[in-house]
Design an enzyme around this catalytic site. Structure first.
Site, PDB file in Angstrom:
ATOM      1  N   HIS A 266       0.820  -1.209   0.000  1.00 16.38           N
ATOM      2  CA  HIS A 266       0.000   0.000   0.000  1.00 16.38           C
ATOM      3  C   HIS A 266       0.858   1.265   0.000  1.00 16.38           C
ATOM      4  O   HIS A 266       0.347   2.382   0.144  1.00 16.38           O
ATOM      5  CB  HIS A 266      -0.905  -0.034   1.248  1.00 16.38           C
ATOM      6  CG  HIS A 266      -2.067   0.896   1.200  1.00 16.38           C
ATOM      7  ND1 HIS A 266      -2.275   1.892   2.136  1.00 16.38           N
ATOM      8  CD2 HIS A 266      -3.101   0.992   0.337  1.00 16.38           C
ATOM      9  CE1 HIS A 266      -3.380   2.538   1.870  1.00 16.38           C
ATOM     10  NE2 HIS A 266      -3.905   2.036   0.773  1.00 16.38           N
TER      11      HIS A 266
ATOM     12  N   LYS B 239       3.290   4.432  -1.143  1.00 18.39           N
ATOM     13  CA  LYS B 239       3.394   5.386  -2.247  1.00 18.39           C
ATOM     14  C   LYS B 239       4.688   6.162  -2.050  1.00 18.39           C
ATOM     15  O   LYS B 239       4.777   7.033  -1.168  1.00 18.39           O
ATOM     16  CB  LYS B 239       2.213   6.357  -2.266  1.00 18.39           C
ATOM     17  CG  LYS B 239       0.856   5.704  -2.532  1.00 18.39           C
ATOM     18  CD  LYS B 239       0.111   5.430  -1.263  1.00 18.39           C
ATOM     19  CE  LYS B 239      -1.260   4.827  -1.564  1.00 18.39           C
ATOM     20  NZ  LYS B 239      -1.930   4.365  -0.331  1.00 18.39           N
TER      21      LYS B 239
ATOM     22  N   ASP C  25      16.830  10.967  -7.966  1.00 18.06           N
ATOM     23  CA  ASP C  25      18.269  11.263  -7.838  1.00 18.06           C
ATOM     24  C   ASP C  25      18.771  11.176  -6.402  1.00 18.06           C
ATOM     25  O   ASP C  25      19.858  11.665  -6.095  1.00 18.06           O
ATOM     26  CB  ASP C  25      18.585  12.661  -8.391  1.00 18.06           C
ATOM     27  CG  ASP C  25      18.427  12.738  -9.908  1.00 18.06           C
ATOM     28  OD1 ASP C  25      18.375  11.672 -10.549  1.00 18.06           O
ATOM     29  OD2 ASP C  25      18.359  13.862 -10.435  1.00 18.06           O
TER      30      ASP C  25
ATOM     31  N   HIS D  34      -9.586  10.973   1.870  1.00 18.68           N
ATOM     32  CA  HIS D  34      -8.658   9.848   1.762  1.00 18.68           C
ATOM     33  C   HIS D  34      -7.344  10.095   2.516  1.00 18.68           C
ATOM     34  O   HIS D  34      -6.450   9.262   2.521  1.00 18.68           O
ATOM     35  CB  HIS D  34      -8.373   9.585   0.277  1.00 18.68           C
ATOM     36  CG  HIS D  34      -7.701   8.280  -0.002  1.00 18.68           C
ATOM     37  ND1 HIS D  34      -6.382   8.179  -0.394  1.00 18.68           N
ATOM     38  CD2 HIS D  34      -8.164   7.003   0.069  1.00 18.68           C
ATOM     39  CE1 HIS D  34      -6.068   6.901  -0.575  1.00 18.68           C
ATOM     40  NE2 HIS D  34      -7.118   6.167  -0.302  1.00 18.68           N
TER      41      HIS D  34
ATOM     42  N   LYS E 204      -4.466  10.404   5.348  1.00 17.93           N
ATOM     43  CA  LYS E 204      -4.062   9.611   6.516  1.00 17.93           C
ATOM     44  C   LYS E 204      -3.101  10.493   7.324  1.00 17.93           C
ATOM     45  O   LYS E 204      -1.921  10.564   7.038  1.00 17.93           O
ATOM     46  CB  LYS E 204      -3.354   8.319   6.110  1.00 17.93           C
ATOM     47  CG  LYS E 204      -4.172   7.441   5.144  1.00 17.93           C
ATOM     48  CD  LYS E 204      -3.726   7.650   3.724  1.00 17.93           C
ATOM     49  CE  LYS E 204      -4.207   6.605   2.757  1.00 17.93           C
ATOM     50  NZ  LYS E 204      -5.584   6.273   2.765  1.00 17.93           N
TER      51      LYS E 204
ATOM     52  N   ASP F 206      -0.455  18.029  19.701  1.00 19.24           N
ATOM     53  CA  ASP F 206       0.135  19.038  20.596  1.00 19.24           C
ATOM     54  C   ASP F 206       1.030  20.060  19.904  1.00 19.24           C
ATOM     55  O   ASP F 206       1.922  20.633  20.542  1.00 19.24           O
ATOM     56  CB  ASP F 206       0.955  18.351  21.699  1.00 19.24           C
ATOM     57  CG  ASP F 206       0.089  17.562  22.676  1.00 19.24           C
ATOM     58  OD1 ASP F 206      -1.137  17.696  22.613  1.00 19.24           O
ATOM     59  OD2 ASP F 206       0.676  16.817  23.488  1.00 19.24           O
TER      60      ASP F 206
END
Length: 487
Positions: A229, A231, A236, A405, A407, A412
């Site tokens: 899952h 990404k 470079d 979508h 996450k 604090d």
């Protein structure tokens, strides 16, 4: 005919006995694995409620492969070096030798945990840019890809061949033609529509391309439930990207069914890029059997910013569920607030308890989820948690404009966590995930402001109104909750 009639009852009896024996064996195996009682009972329910299908579901989705280690990291030059650095940093932190970075002292227990459970090295002097929507994210990625001179490493769960996907693909082809090394990795299930000839064409264009953990019967049948899952983009060795966005037009244009597709990503420069690189190259080893660890791919860097961060990878190839443990610890350390954005809310019991304890202890805990969901059964399950959470002083909000979508977790004005992991069993225990834990007040405040902007477009769930929902709705949600460890 009489012979067939006489043998049929015998065959039926044999099949029934074989099925019963198989189910008994699986139940014994589940018990011997000493899983959490909740997960074990959920699978037993599947076996009992779905005769025949239950065994098939278990074979495909139920086997616990963490101990088996889908990817053997030990012995990889990359992994061994990172582990050695993490052990050294853990010792220095315990001995007070990293006190020049106050962010580490404030969050020492969390930093130490991630060093020990995930070998997540502490990187200093990073520059971090929060990319707050799809347009910002893809503009930044495309700009970086166009400037590539040495190599491009790209890994996504979903890579759609739509406008943005084809635009990125053309850049990769052009760069490969110009002599830039291009490595392309996607998950086999997430990018199911990319068939064998697609990868063959890429290889003819000079791009090394693979799909991760291919699902082909009978090969990897038991591993279909363990998906990559992550990404990640690394260009470079100087600039990296990580976050919630896949490659698809809906993150820019929205979709007819859900409206805008709200998500968040990070652009990173500094030593944290090498940490992202390490995660990618371990995944790359699994698909290619090439252990890439040359200094060329890990260029030394001068401090380019003031952000301190750890890149945390977890999955069925790690000893511990590192991201879940990190979130638990971070929530437990909160003094003022915990703000969470997640498309799915089906946390493990430990994370659930940490959130309740924080809220009941006076911490302002707010959870933002989408009102519209792309997964019906998962949405039902998510809703089953709301009543008990509100009763524990946790505040729940439904995002209105479209599908949320992102996450993200911010605590604090000190800690910001952005990555690929959802707040659910699958991300915590089954998927290959990667999150950035950033210890910086400026970044945390910036992300908090984005959270508050999203909150302005959301409505708060009121307990009295939530309790008045129809009985049939509550029943569906409670039924879905039984299967939350399996979703």
């Amino acid at each position: 005919m009489d012979f067939i009639d006489s043998i049929s009852p015998t065959l039926i009896t044999i099949v029934k006995v074989a099925y019963f024996f198989s189910m008994l064996v699986i139940i014994v195996l589940i018990m011997q694995e000493n899983r959490s009682p909740l997960k074990a009972i959920s699978w037993m329910l599947v076996l009992l409620l779905l005769p025949g299908l239950g065994i098939i579901f278990y074979i495909f989705f139920g086997q616990n492969l963490r101990k088996e280690k889908i990817i053997a990291r030990k012995g990889l030059k990359n992994h061994d070096l990172i582990t050695a650095i993490a052990h050294s940093q853990s010792h220095k932190l315990a001995e007070g030798e990293m006190n020049e970075h106050p962010e580490l002292g404030t969050n020492m227990r969390l930093v130490q945990l991630l060093l020990n459970n995930s070998s997540s090295i502490v990187t200093i002097g990073n520059r971090v840019k929060v990319l707050n929507n799809g347009r910002q994210t893809f503009d930044a990625i495309i700009d970086a890809l166009k400037k590539a001179e040495k190599f491009i490493h790209l890994e996504f769960y979903i890579f759609d061949l739509d406008n943005i996907g084809n635009q990125i693909l053309q850049i990769l082809k052009d760069k490969a033609k110009a002599g830039v090394e291009v490595r392309f990795l996607v998950d086999d299930v997430g990018s199911w529509e990319l068939k064998k000839d697609f990868f063959e064409k890429l290889k003819k264009d000079g791009i090394e391309a693979y799909s991760f953990l291919q699902v082909r019967f009978p090969t990897f049948t038991a591993k279909v439930n363990y998906r990559n899952h992550r990404k990640i983009v690394v260009v470079d060795g100087e600039i990296g990207f990580v976050g919630g966005l896949n490659v698809a037009d809906r993150y820019i244009e929205g979709s007819p069914n859900y409206g805008i597709w709200r998500d968040m990503h990070l652009q990173v420069q500094g030593d944290a890029v090498n940490a992202l690189q390490s995660v990618f190259l371990i995944d790359w080893f699994f698909v290619s059997q090439k252990d890439i660890a040359e200094q060329y791919y890990f260029p030394p860097k001068e401090p380019i910013g003031d952000k301190v961060m750890q890149v945390v990878a977890s999955g069925p190839d790690t000893d511990w569920p590192g991201i879940m443990m990190g979130l638990y610890q971070a929530i437990s350390l909160a003094q003022k607030y915990v703000y969470i954005t997640t498309p799915y809310f089906m946390p493990t019991e430990s994370v659930l308890l940490a959130l309740k304890a924080a809220a009941l202890g006076g911490v302002d805990v707010r959870i933002l989820i989408p009102e519209k969901s792309d997964a019906y059964f998962t949405a039902l399950c998510t809703k089953s948690y709301i009543k008990e959470m509100i009763e524990s002083e946790v505040k729940f909000y439904f995002y209105q404009p479209g599908f949320l979508h992102s996450k993200m977790l911010v605590i604090d004005d000190e800690i910001c966590i952005i990555g690929t992991a959802n707040m659910d069993f699958r991300s915590f225990e089954q998927n290959f995930e990667v999150n950035a834990f950033i210890y910086n007040q400026d970044t945390a405040k910036e992300v908090r402001e984005y959270f508050m902007e999203d909150l302005m477009e959301s409505h708060k769930v009121i307990l009295e109104q939530w309790r008045k929902r129809p009985l049939w709705a509550k029943t569906k949600e409670s039924f879905a909750r039984l299967f939350s460890p399996l979703l």
